[in-house]
Design a protein around this motif. Structure first.
Motif, mmCIF file in Angstrom:
data_model
loop_
_atom_site.group_PDB
_atom_site.id
_atom_site.type_symbol
_atom_site.label_atom_id
_atom_site.label_comp_id
_atom_site.label_asym_id
_atom_site.label_seq_id
_atom_site.Cartn_x
_atom_site.Cartn_y
_atom_site.Cartn_z
ATOM 1 N N LEU A 150 59.449 -7.307 18.060
ATOM 2 C CA LEU A 150 58.798 -6.049 17.711
ATOM 3 C C LEU A 150 57.278 -6.203 17.741
ATOM 4 O O LEU A 150 56.568 -5.308 18.213
ATOM 5 N N THR A 151 56.782 -7.336 17.243
ATOM 6 C CA THR A 151 55.338 -7.577 17.281
ATOM 7 C C THR A 151 54.833 -7.586 18.715
ATOM 8 O O THR A 151 53.804 -6.976 19.028
ATOM 9 N N ILE A 152 55.564 -8.264 19.596
ATOM 10 C CA ILE A 152 55.186 -8.286 21.010
ATOM 11 C C ILE A 152 55.187 -6.873 21.581
ATOM 12 O O ILE A 152 54.275 -6.472 22.313
ATOM 13 N N ALA A 153 56.216 -6.093 21.224
ATOM 14 C CA ALA A 153 56.324 -4.719 21.725
ATOM 15 C C ALA A 153 55.135 -3.878 21.285
ATOM 16 O O ALA A 153 54.535 -3.145 22.088
ATOM 17 N N LEU A 154 54.768 -3.975 20.005
ATOM 18 C CA LEU A 154 53.676 -3.158 19.487
ATOM 19 C C LEU A 154 52.328 -3.598 20.047
ATOM 20 O O LEU A 154 51.440 -2.765 20.288
ATOM 21 N N VAL A 155 52.152 -4.905 20.273
ATOM 22 C CA VAL A 155 50.905 -5.392 20.879
ATOM 23 C C VAL A 155 50.793 -4.900 22.321
ATOM 24 O O VAL A 155 49.726 -4.441 22.754
ATOM 25 N N ILE A 156 51.887 -4.978 23.071
ATOM 26 C CA ILE A 156 51.877 -4.477 24.457
ATOM 27 C C ILE A 156 51.583 -2.983 24.475
ATOM 28 O O ILE A 156 50.811 -2.493 25.308
ATOM 29 N N THR A 157 52.197 -2.244 23.549
ATOM 30 C CA THR A 157 51.944 -0.801 23.461
ATOM 31 C C THR A 157 50.483 -0.526 23.184
ATOM 32 O O THR A 157 49.865 0.347 23.819
ATOM 33 N N ALA A 158 49.895 -1.256 22.226
ATOM 34 C CA ALA A 158 48.490 -1.052 21.872
ATOM 35 C C ALA A 158 47.566 -1.405 23.040
ATOM 36 O O ALA A 158 46.599 -0.680 23.322
ATOM 37 N N LEU A 159 47.857 -2.511 23.721
ATOM 38 C CA LEU A 159 47.044 -2.899 24.874
ATOM 39 C C LEU A 159 47.127 -1.850 25.983
ATOM 40 O O LEU A 159 46.106 -1.456 26.566
ATOM 41 N N SER A 160 48.347 -1.396 26.274
ATOM 42 C CA SER A 160 48.535 -0.382 27.319
ATOM 43 C C SER A 160 47.791 0.896 26.958
ATOM 44 O O SER A 160 47.129 1.506 27.809
ATOM 45 N N TRP A 161 47.913 1.305 25.690
ATOM 46 C CA TRP A 161 47.201 2.509 25.249
ATOM 47 C C TRP A 161 45.703 2.353 25.440
ATOM 48 O O TRP A 161 45.022 3.288 25.881
ATOM 49 N N SER A 162 45.171 1.183 25.115
ATOM 50 C CA SER A 162 43.721 0.986 25.209
ATOM 51 C C SER A 162 43.232 1.123 26.651
ATOM 52 O O SER A 162 42.157 1.678 26.899
ATOM 53 N N PHE A 163 44.030 0.639 27.604
ATOM 54 C CA PHE A 163 43.604 0.742 29.001
ATOM 55 C C PHE A 163 43.757 2.164 29.531
ATOM 56 O O PHE A 163 42.971 2.593 30.380
ATOM 57 N N VAL A 164 44.753 2.898 29.051
ATOM 58 C CA VAL A 164 44.876 4.301 29.449
ATOM 59 C C VAL A 164 43.728 5.110 28.863
ATOM 60 O O VAL A 164 43.062 5.888 29.564
ATOM 61 N N ASN A 165 43.472 4.917 27.568
ATOM 62 C CA ASN A 165 42.476 5.734 26.880
ATOM 63 C C ASN A 165 41.050 5.389 27.293
ATOM 64 O O ASN A 165 40.240 6.280 27.562
ATOM 65 N N PHE A 166 40.733 4.096 27.331
ATOM 66 C CA PHE A 166 39.364 3.674 27.624
ATOM 67 C C PHE A 166 39.120 3.399 29.100
ATOM 68 O O PHE A 166 37.987 3.163 29.508
ATOM 69 N N GLY A 167 40.197 3.394 29.886
ATOM 70 C CA GLY A 167 40.067 3.132 31.304
ATOM 71 C C GLY A 167 40.390 4.347 32.150
ATOM 72 O O GLY A 167 39.509 5.032 32.649
ATOM 73 N N LEU A 168 41.678 4.636 32.261
ATOM 74 C CA LEU A 168 42.107 5.711 33.164
ATOM 75 C C LEU A 168 41.465 7.048 32.807
ATOM 76 O O LEU A 168 40.922 7.733 33.683
ATOM 77 N N LEU A 169 41.508 7.432 31.543
ATOM 78 C CA LEU A 169 40.933 8.722 31.155
ATOM 79 C C LEU A 169 39.407 8.709 31.240
ATOM 80 O O LEU A 169 38.788 9.744 31.504
ATOM 81 N N LEU A 170 38.801 7.537 31.029
ATOM 82 C CA LEU A 170 37.343 7.436 31.116
ATOM 83 C C LEU A 170 36.878 7.567 32.557
ATOM 84 O O LEU A 170 35.823 8.148 32.838
ATOM 85 N N TRP A 171 37.668 7.020 33.490
ATOM 86 C CA TRP A 171 37.303 7.083 34.907
ATOM 87 C C TRP A 171 37.703 8.408 35.553
ATOM 88 O O TRP A 171 37.371 8.668 36.708
ATOM 89 N N LEU A 172 38.433 9.221 34.838
ATOM 90 C CA LEU A 172 39.003 10.433 35.416
ATOM 91 C C LEU A 172 37.971 11.372 36.041
ATOM 92 O O LEU A 172 38.180 11.863 37.156
ATOM 93 N N PRO A 173 36.845 11.678 35.367
ATOM 94 C CA PRO A 173 35.891 12.604 35.980
ATOM 95 C C PRO A 173 35.390 12.140 37.352
ATOM 96 O O PRO A 173 35.342 12.936 38.307
#
Length: 219
Positions: free
Chosen positions: A27-50
């Motif tokens: 579960l810890t591994i799952a939540l860490v992977i989820t948090a890492l993935s979220w960070s790249f979507v939020n600070f990466g993909l959405l940031l580069w979107l414009p």
């Protein structure tokens, strides 16, 4: 006794204590992977979107309007996520927000001519915004409800730190000139996000309506 302070009887370990303990590391591994993935979507993909939208031929004004329209659609996300988390299911709500984000990532993989249709593009961006907003709204509360007091601070700190890692990594990548397209970022993120949903479904426990004291009996 005078002030109503009495010793509570020890709480019995819940029926799923053995299973929860066996899957705790997973579960810890799952939540860490989820948090890492979220960070790249939020600070990466959405940031580069414009800039990505402008590369697709949209003007800066239209690109900003599309993002604003998507954000408006996603505005009540956090309230809905909180309601479902407390009234329906904490585990299923978390998995649901991961799946919404996955749907947005899958939409970003559509061919460029198809994705150029503004209503479809708004829907894809809205899925990403809705999914990421809902995900971060329930991820840390869910994490805190799965760890005994003696490790709760470290565990939630690890997951919270993981949710910020993407912001640092993305900035370093930008300095190095590594700025992928929306489709490229989606390809890189869709596998870990899918893995996180599977692992949460396998190792996560339902926490709605349950006492945190149960965790102390299995610590």
């Amino acid at each position: 006794r005078k002030f109503g302070i009495v010793r509570r009887a020890p709480q019995a370990a819940p029926a799923d204590a053995g299973s929860a303990a066996a899957h705790h590391r997973e579960l810890t591994i799952a939540l860490v992977i989820t948090a890492l993935s979220w960070s790249f979507v939020n600070f990466g993909l959405l940031l580069w979107l414009p800039s990505d939208l402008q590369d697709r031929g949209f003007s800066a004004e239209i690109a900003s309007g599309i993002i604003a329209s998507s954000a408006l659609v996603a505005l009540p996300t956090i309230m809905i996520a909180a309601f479902l988390y407390s009234r329906w299911s904490s585990k299923r709500t978390l998995i649901g927000t991961v799946l919404l984000t996955l749907a947005g990532l899958a939409g970003a993989l559509l061919p460029a001519p198809t994705l150029a249709w503004p209503p479809l593009l708004i829907a894809v961006i809205a899925l990403l915004v809705v999914g990421t907003n809902g995900l971060i709204a329930v991820l840390l509360p869910y994490a805190a409800e799965n760890y005994a007091l003696r490790v709760r601070g470290r565990a939630t700190g690890l997951i919270a730190g993981s949710s910020k890692f993407g912001g640092v990594a993305v900035q370093l990548g930008a300095f190095a000139g590594l700025i992928p397209t929306m489709g490229g970022a989606a390809i890189a993120l869709i596998v870990p996000m899918t893995l996180s949903a599977v692992l949460i479904g396998r190792a996560g426990r339902e926490t709605r309506g349950r006492s945190l004291r149960e965790l102390e009996t299995t610590a």
